[in-house]
Design an enzyme around this catalytic site. Structure first.
Site, PDB file in Angstrom:
ATOM      1  N   MET A  30      36.955  54.175  37.618  1.00  0.00           N
ATOM      2  CA  MET A  30      38.258  54.845  37.749  1.00  0.00           C
ATOM      3  C   MET A  30      38.222  56.170  36.975  1.00  0.00           C
ATOM      4  O   MET A  30      39.266  56.711  36.602  1.00  0.00           O
ATOM      5  CB  MET A  30      39.375  53.939  37.236  1.00  0.00           C
ATOM      6  N   LEU A  33      35.093  58.783  32.315  1.00  0.00           N
ATOM      7  CA  LEU A  33      33.792  58.169  32.036  1.00  0.00           C
ATOM      8  C   LEU A  33      33.410  58.326  30.562  1.00  0.00           C
ATOM      9  O   LEU A  33      33.639  59.355  29.943  1.00  0.00           O
ATOM     10  CB  LEU A  33      32.719  58.805  32.931  1.00  0.00           C
ATOM     11  N   HIS A  37      30.111  53.761  30.913  1.00  0.00           N
ATOM     12  CA  HIS A  37      29.808  54.124  32.303  1.00  0.00           C
ATOM     13  C   HIS A  37      28.430  54.780  32.384  1.00  0.00           C
ATOM     14  O   HIS A  37      27.692  54.547  33.341  1.00  0.00           O
ATOM     15  CB  HIS A  37      30.847  55.127  32.841  1.00  0.00           C
ATOM     16  N   GLN A 149      30.037  44.403  31.481  1.00  0.00           N
ATOM     17  CA  GLN A 149      30.376  43.038  31.046  1.00  0.00           C
ATOM     18  C   GLN A 149      31.640  43.015  30.185  1.00  0.00           C
ATOM     19  O   GLN A 149      32.190  41.961  29.921  1.00  0.00           O
ATOM     20  CB  GLN A 149      29.152  42.453  30.297  1.00  0.00           C
TER      21      GLN A 149
HETATM   22  O1  PAF Z   1      36.427  48.425  36.342  1.00  0.00           O
HETATM   23  C1  PAF Z   1      37.018  49.373  36.905  1.00  0.00           C
HETATM   24  O2  PAF Z   1      36.947  50.528  36.478  1.00  0.00           O
HETATM   25  C2  PAF Z   1      37.847  49.088  38.156  1.00  0.00           C
HETATM   26  O3  PAF Z   1      38.477  47.846  38.076  1.00  0.00           O
HETATM   27  C3  PAF Z   1      37.026  49.197  39.449  1.00  0.00           C
HETATM   28  C4  PAF Z   1      35.934  48.153  39.514  1.00  0.00           C
HETATM   29  C5  PAF Z   1      36.412  50.596  39.554  1.00  0.00           C
HETATM   30  C6  PAF Z   1      37.946  48.984  40.658  1.00  0.00           C
HETATM   31  O4  PAF Z   1      38.964  49.919  40.702  1.00  0.00           O
END
Ligand code: PAF
Length: 290
Positions: A30, A33, A37, A149
Site C-alpha cells: 500500500m 515503503l 518492504h 510475517q
Molecule cells: O499488507 C498490505 O500492505 C496490504 O494488506 C496488501 C497485501 C498490499 C493488500 O492491500
C-alpha cells in the site's frame, strides 16, 4: 523501471516475460515503503527474472472509522526505494481501475482464521485484502508473491486462499524487519509521537520475554498470555486490542499446553495508533510456514 497504471498496460508489458517462461516475483504493497518492504522487493528481485511491486491503498480493507484518508502516501520516495531494491515494474492503479462501478465481487476466506486476532476488531478487513490480492494476482500472474510475517494472520489467510482457489503461486513469508531497538517496521509508525514511539517498544519487549520463557520450558498457554498482558498493561500509553495464541497454520485454538507451532500475536493501541506484532513459539524452533 516502468510505472503502469492500467490492467491493459500491465498485461502488455508482462506478455514477453510470460511467453519466454520467465519467473515473475510480486510484492503487493500500500506504499509508504520502508525497510520491511525493501527486504521483500530485494528477495523478489534476487529469486525472479522480473519483479513487480504494486502500490495501492486498498479502500475495501479499511472500515469507515479507520485511517484510509490519512494513510501515508509517499509515491516519489516509494519509486526510488523500489528501483534501488531491483523492481522492474511498479503497478499503481487507481480505485476505479481495481473496483469498477457497480456491486463488488468479493473473495472471502471464511472461518475462524479471519475472525480471530485483527479480524475481531476489523471484521471487513480480510475480505478487502483477499479481494484485492486476488485481483492483483490475476493481473500480474506472479510465480512468487512476497508478504511480511509482521502481518502473520494476513499471510496465513492468503496461503489458504491460494490453496483453496488453486492459484499457481508460491507465497513467500519473509521475516519481520525491526528497528535496532526491536520495534517492528510499519508504515503506521509514522503516526507515533516521540513518547509513543518509546512506549511502542512494549510490543516487541513483551513478545521477546514470552519467547524466552517458552524456550526455558514454560508451555502453559495462559501463563504466557498473562505474562504478555501484564507487561503491556504496565505501559501507560498502551491499550490492548488483543493478546492471543493460536496454532499454525490455520489459527486454530491452542490446548492448555502449547505443542507444535504457535503464533503469539498482539494488537495494541499506542495513543490512537494501532500496532501489531507477533512471534512464533515452536517446539522445534523451526519456523513452519505451511
Ligand atoms: O499488507 C498490505 O500492505 C496490504 O494488506 C496488501 C497485501 C498490499 C493488500 O492491500
Amino acid at each position: 523501471m516502468n510505472i503502469c497504471t492500467t490492467v491493459e498496460e500491465m498485461r502488455q508489458l508482462l506478455k514477453p516475460a510470460r511467453l519466454a517462461n520467465k519467473s515473475i516475483g510480486f510484492v503487493p504493497t500500500m506504499g509508504a515503503l520502508h525497510a520491511g518492504h525493501a527486504s521483500l522487493i530485494t528477495a523478489a528481485s534476487k529469486a525472479n527474472d522480473i519483479t513487480v511491486v504494486s502500490i495501492f491503498v486498498n479502500p475495501t480493507q479499511f472500515a469507515p472509522n479507520e485511517d484510509l484518508d490519512n494513510y501515508p502516501r509517499t509515491f516519489e520516495q516509494d519509486v526510488k526505494l523500489a528501483a534501488n531494491c531491483g523492481a522492474d515494474i511498479i503497478f499503481k492503479p487507481d480505485v476505479a481501475c481495481l473496483y469498477p462501478a457497480g456491486d463488488p465481487t468479493w473473495v472471502e476466506v471464511t472461518g475462524d482464521i479471519t475472525k480471530v486476532l485483527c479480524g475481531k476488531s476489523r471484521p471487513i478487513h480480510f475480505r478487502g485484502v483477499t479481494t484485492v490480492v486476488s485481483k492483483l494476482f490475476n493481473i500480474v500472474g506472479p510465480t512468487n508473491a512476497y508478504f511480511g510475517q509482521k502481518d502473520a494472520q494476513q499471510v496465513q489467510i492468503i496461503k489458504k486462499m491460494v490453496r483453496d482457489l488453486m492459484f499457481d503461486i508460491k507465497i513467500n513469508a519473509m521475516p519481520i524487519v525491526r528497528e535496532e531497538d526491536g520495534l517492528a517496521l510499519s508504515s503506521r509508525n509514522a503516526y507515533l509521537s516521540p513518547a509513543e514511539r518509546k512506549a511502542a517498544l512494549v510490543l516487541s519487549k513483551s513478545l521477546t520475554s514470552a519467547l524466552t520463557a517458552f524456550n526455558n520450558g514454560v508451555v502453559n498457554t495462559q501463563q504466557l498470555l498473562n505474562q504478555v498482558i501484564d507487561s503491556i498493561q504496565s505501559e501507560p500509553l498502551a491499550k490492548i486490542d488483543y493478546v492471543e495464541i493460536y496454532q499454525l497454520p490455520d489459527l486454530t485454538a491452542c490446548q492448555a499446553e502449547l505443542a507444535r507451532s504457535n503464533l503469539l500475536a498482539v494488537g495494541v493501541y499506542i495513543g490512537k495508533t494501532r500496532l501489531i506484532d507477533n512471534i512464533i513459539l515452536e517446539e522445534t524452533n523451526v519456523v513452519d510456514n505451511a
